[in-house]
Design a protein around this motif. Structure first.
Motif, PDB file in Angstrom:
ATOM      1  N   TRP A 117     -10.011   5.184   1.825  1.00  0.00           N
ATOM      2  CA  TRP A 117      -9.637   6.500   2.338  1.00  0.00           C
ATOM      3  C   TRP A 117     -10.317   6.713   3.681  1.00  0.00           C
ATOM      4  O   TRP A 117     -11.236   5.987   4.046  1.00  0.00           O
ATOM      5  N   GLY A 118      -9.846   7.715   4.402  1.00  0.00           N
ATOM      6  CA  GLY A 118     -10.435   8.017   5.696  1.00  0.00           C
ATOM      7  C   GLY A 118      -9.706   9.167   6.355  1.00  0.00           C
ATOM      8  O   GLY A 118      -9.001   9.924   5.699  1.00  0.00           O
TER       9      GLY A 118
ATOM     10  N   ALA B 101      -5.631   8.723   1.793  1.00  0.00           N
ATOM     11  CA  ALA B 101      -6.159   7.744   0.837  1.00  0.00           C
ATOM     12  C   ALA B 101      -5.043   6.769   0.525  1.00  0.00           C
ATOM     13  O   ALA B 101      -3.871   7.142   0.483  1.00  0.00           O
ATOM     14  N   GLU B 102      -5.421   5.518   0.320  1.00  0.00           N
ATOM     15  CA  GLU B 102      -4.441   4.492   0.011  1.00  0.00           C
ATOM     16  C   GLU B 102      -4.687   3.877  -1.364  1.00  0.00           C
ATOM     17  O   GLU B 102      -5.830   3.719  -1.786  1.00  0.00           O
ATOM     18  N   LEU B 103      -3.591   3.547  -1.990  1.00  0.00           N
ATOM     19  CA  LEU B 103      -3.597   2.846  -3.275  1.00  0.00           C
ATOM     20  C   LEU B 103      -2.886   1.517  -3.082  1.00  0.00           C
ATOM     21  O   LEU B 103      -1.891   1.438  -2.360  1.00  0.00           O
ATOM     22  N   ARG B 104      -3.376   0.523  -3.736  1.00  0.00           N
ATOM     23  CA  ARG B 104      -2.777  -0.824  -3.646  1.00  0.00           C
ATOM     24  C   ARG B 104      -1.637  -0.926  -4.644  1.00  0.00           C
ATOM     25  O   ARG B 104      -1.773  -0.524  -5.800  1.00  0.00           O
TER      26      ARG B 104
ATOM     27  N   ARG C  68       0.825  -1.211   0.000  1.00  0.00           N
ATOM     28  CA  ARG C  68       0.000   0.000   0.000  1.00  0.00           C
ATOM     29  C   ARG C  68       0.858   1.259   0.000  1.00  0.00           C
ATOM     30  O   ARG C  68       1.887   1.311   0.642  1.00  0.00           O
ATOM     31  N   VAL C  69       0.357   2.263  -0.703  1.00  0.00           N
ATOM     32  CA  VAL C  69       0.910   3.619  -0.650  1.00  0.00           C
ATOM     33  C   VAL C  69      -0.172   4.486  -0.031  1.00  0.00           C
ATOM     34  O   VAL C  69      -1.345   4.395  -0.410  1.00  0.00           O
ATOM     35  N   ARG C  70       0.218   5.334   0.924  1.00  0.00           N
ATOM     36  CA  ARG C  70      -0.738   6.233   1.570  1.00  0.00           C
ATOM     37  C   ARG C  70      -0.320   7.676   1.295  1.00  0.00           C
ATOM     38  O   ARG C  70       0.821   8.049   1.483  1.00  0.00           O
TER      39      ARG C  70
ATOM     40  N   LEU D 228     -14.299  17.717   9.743  1.00  0.00           N
ATOM     41  CA  LEU D 228     -14.107  16.360   9.243  1.00  0.00           C
ATOM     42  C   LEU D 228     -14.647  16.195   7.825  1.00  0.00           C
ATOM     43  O   LEU D 228     -15.654  16.808   7.464  1.00  0.00           O
ATOM     44  N   PRO D 229     -13.975  15.360   7.028  1.00  0.00           N
ATOM     45  CA  PRO D 229     -14.437  15.151   5.655  1.00  0.00           C
ATOM     46  C   PRO D 229     -15.739  14.352   5.624  1.00  0.00           C
ATOM     47  O   PRO D 229     -15.931  13.423   6.407  1.00  0.00           O
TER      48      PRO D 229
END
Length: 149
Positions: free
Chosen positions: A123-124, A141-144, A84-86, A97-98
């Protein structure tokens, strides 16, 4: 322009590198963020993630600029795991808060989190500081990572 070799502090996150730096909370920081993300992904040989990750950092910066009263934000690019990349933005507005909400066809804005939700694996946000009195938050947000990164 920001260069990872000269201007960005490197750290570690679960045995994987992370890059972060504080910038003014203004629209021009999105361009710096795209360069930071692109450089980090290049170092990690993850060029296939540059387009979605730079879109994400642009939207996160835009949201911080638009929805917080902060004067500065911290941009973070990390590898919480090998798969994962964050990408994240830390601000000092824990009460802002979003919220993922609907955008109609006539809306001129309000699609940033919808784009992030569509592009990211997940994401969070995380509150920063004490549970009773947080001093800020990180929206991320994270990408695999596909295959060996």
């Amino acid at each position: 322009m920001t260069s990872l070799s000269t201007s960005v502090q490197a750290g570690s996150s679960v045995g994987h590198p992370a890059y972060s730096r504080t910038f003014p909370c203004e629209p021009s920081t999105a361009e710096i963020g795209r360069k930071l993300v692109s450089d980090a992904l290049g170092i990690w040989h993850l060029d296939n993630l540059v387009d979605p990750a730079t879109l994400i950092i642009s939207e996160l910066v835009a949201n911080a600029v638009r929805h917080t009263p902060c004067h500065s934000i911290r941009l973070v690019v990390g590898r919480p795991t090998g798969t994962r990349v964050r990408v994240g933005v830390v601000d000092r507005a824990p009460s802002c808060l979003p919220v993922l909400g609907p955008a109609t066809g006539d809306d001129e804005s309000g699609r940033g989190l919808l784009l992030i939700d569509a592009v990211a694996d997940r994401w969070g946000y995380d509150l920063c500081g004490s549970g009773r009195r947080p001093w800020g938050k990180e929206v991320w947000a994270e990408l695999r990572v596909e295959g060996d990164g």
